[in-house]
Design an enzyme around this catalytic site. Structure first.
Site, short mmCIF file in Angstrom:
data_model
loop_
_atom_site.label_atom_id
_atom_site.label_comp_id
_atom_site.label_asym_id
_atom_site.label_seq_id
_atom_site.Cartn_x
_atom_site.Cartn_y
_atom_site.Cartn_z
N GLY A 47 0.87 -1.17 0.00
CA GLY A 47 0.00 0.00 0.00
C GLY A 47 0.91 1.22 0.00
O GLY A 47 1.87 1.29 0.80
N ALA A 48 0.64 2.16 -0.90
CA ALA A 48 1.59 3.26 -1.15
C ALA A 48 2.03 4.02 0.11
O ALA A 48 3.25 4.14 0.37
CB ALA A 48 1.00 4.20 -2.19
N ARG A 87 10.31 -1.41 -5.00
CA ARG A 87 9.11 -1.41 -5.84
C ARG A 87 9.05 -0.07 -6.60
O ARG A 87 9.26 0.98 -5.99
CB ARG A 87 7.84 -1.59 -4.99
CG ARG A 87 7.79 -2.92 -4.24
CD ARG A 87 6.42 -3.18 -3.63
NE ARG A 87 5.45 -3.57 -4.63
CZ ARG A 87 4.14 -3.66 -4.39
NH1 ARG A 87 3.65 -3.35 -3.20
NH2 ARG A 87 3.30 -4.03 -5.35
N GLN A 194 -5.57 -8.92 -2.36
CA GLN A 194 -5.61 -7.91 -1.29
C GLN A 194 -7.04 -7.58 -0.87
O GLN A 194 -7.29 -7.22 0.27
CB GLN A 194 -4.91 -6.61 -1.75
CG GLN A 194 -3.41 -6.71 -1.87
CD GLN A 194 -2.95 -7.12 -3.24
OE1 GLN A 194 -3.67 -7.78 -3.98
NE2 GLN A 194 -1.74 -6.72 -3.61
N ASP A 235 -1.53 4.61 -6.37
CA ASP A 235 -0.08 4.47 -6.14
C ASP A 235 0.69 5.63 -6.72
O ASP A 235 1.78 5.97 -6.25
CB ASP A 235 0.43 3.15 -6.72
CG ASP A 235 -0.06 2.01 -5.85
OD1 ASP A 235 -1.19 1.55 -6.06
OD2 ASP A 235 0.69 1.62 -4.93
O1 MRU Z 1 0.64 -4.10 -4.55
P1 MRU Z 1 0.01 -3.36 -3.42
O2 MRU Z 1 -0.81 -4.20 -2.52
O3 MRU Z 1 1.04 -2.52 -2.67
O4 MRU Z 1 -0.97 -2.33 -4.14
C1 MRU Z 1 -1.68 -1.42 -3.34
C2 MRU Z 1 -2.65 -0.59 -4.08
O5 MRU Z 1 -2.75 -0.64 -5.28
C3 MRU Z 1 -3.44 0.40 -3.26
O6 MRU Z 1 -4.69 0.59 -3.82
C4 MRU Z 1 -2.68 1.74 -3.24
O7 MRU Z 1 -1.36 1.56 -2.84
C5 MRU Z 1 -3.33 2.73 -2.35
S1 MRU Z 1 -3.16 2.34 -0.64
C6 MRU Z 1 -3.85 3.59 0.27
#
Ligand code: MRU
Length: 347
Positions: A47-48, A87, A194, A235
């Site tokens: 999550g970002a 990432r 997720q 993201d």
């Molecule tokens: O690969 P992830 O689980 O890190 O991807 C997360 C997402 O795409 C979320 O929607 C995004 O980071 C927003 S979190 C507030």
């Protein structure tokens, strides 16, 4: 919530291991920045905003490890480079590391001990700010959600993805707090689930009504009139309003437009990357073939099949009804509004 996504205490970072959820609530505690880098890469923390916070504390751990180094700034640059290589898509990672780089730059001739204290203070500020930002996003987003609405979300933009309440899920949480009857459809979010594993888990803990669907059910559910709004996180958002988010988000946005359902994106200002003009410039992470060829640890495709596994997609701005940040709600005129928000943040 009975747990915290990321905690820092006395030189140690504790993360909830999101790869184990919902089956097991397991925490990783470490004083090694490499463990943080690995946790980001493997999505133990994801999550970002949460990635940004974890990386900021990773720098603190790195600085502590090299406390005795004759050239601490040089060691820190290596630590930052390792964390930055984990990432590529979520800009919050680079944003948080840039804040630590700025600390390094302005530190002058500080001693190693003083420098470590500055990194620690900055990481704590980043984490504390995220909590306030989540709250503000929640309040701004909740104003768009009406009593009785059923909302579809994709991936997890909740507490697990941030320092506190989430972004998309913060809007839902605040709307519920305000006494609105809100129910949620959670897309399972293949390949890493997720939605099924994390969003559903979070919402069920708070007794917010949630219904799990597989990703390919969203169109039918919308066609039945069961969804009144979509809200997702992001993201990276570019100057023109294009939005990178978990793979599958673009399809959901197109479906929402076809069914005349508003498509909302909730994200902090730190997710907006004004250095990129359009979504075409966003680096999209590609992950391993095994994530696609297996399900729940069981192989479901013939060995050796060619796989394409982009972890994110880009939703063109034309499908976005509004972008909700801690500074307000933008409905078009993206770059101008983002710049106004940026200006306010610098005051
Ligand atoms: O690969 P992830 O689980 O890190 O991807 C997360 C997402 O795409 C979320 O929607 C995004 O980071 C927003 S979190 C507030």
């Amino acid at each position: 919530m009975a747990w915290k996504t990321i905690e820092y205490q006395n030189g140690k970072v504790t993360l909830i291991d999101q790869t184990r959820l919902p089956g097991e609530i397991k925490f990783v505690t470490t004083s090694d920045y490499r463990v943080i880098a690995e946790a980001i890469r493997k999505l133990r923390v994801r999550g970002a905003p949460a990635i940004g916070i974890a990386a900021a504390f990773g720098v603190v751990l790195g600085a502590m490890e090299y406390q005795e180094a004759s050239d601490l700034p040089k060691e820190i640059e290596k630590v930052i480079a390792e964390l930055a290589g984990t990432r590529p898509t979520a800009v919050n990672l680079f944003w948080a590391l840039n804040r630590q780089k700025a600390v390094l730059k302005s530190a002058g001739s500080k001693s190693n001990v003083e420098l470590i204290a500055l990194f620690e203070a900055e990481a704590k500020v980043i984490a504390a700010e995220d909590e306030l930002i989540n709250r503000r996003i929640g309040e701004n987003g909740a104003a768009l959600l009406k009593d009785g609405m059923s909302i579809l979300t994709h991936c997890n933009a909740g507490a697990l993805a941030t320092g506190a309440y989430g972004t998309a899920l913060a809007a839902i949480r605040v709307a519920v707090e305000q006494g609105k009857q809100i129910s949620v459809f959670a897309d399972e979010t293949r390949p890493l689930l997720q939605g099924a594993r994390l969003t559903v888990w979070e919402l069920m803990q708070e007794q917010i009504p949630v219904t799990l669907i597989t990703d390919n059910m969203a169109a039918f559910v919308m066609s039945l009139g069961k969804v009144q709004a979509v809200i997702v996180g992001a993201d990276r958002i570019t100057a023109n309003g294009d939005v990178a988010n978990k793979i599958g988000t673009y399809g959901v946005a197109v479906l929402a437009k076809e069914h005349k359902i508003p498509f909302y994106v909730a994200a902090p200002l730190s997710t907006i990357d004004l250095s990129l003009k359009t979504g075409a410039e966003i680096p999209i992470e590609e992950r391993s073939a095994e994530e696609v060829t297996s399900f729940g640890g069981v192989t479901v495709a013939p060995a050796g099949v060619k796989v394409y596994n982009p972890a994110f997609d880009v939703t063109p701005a034309k499908y976005v009804t509004a972008i909700i940040s801690e500074y307000g709600v933008a409905k078009g005129d993206w770059e101008k509004t983002f710049k106004e928000w940026r200006k306010r943040s610098e005051k």
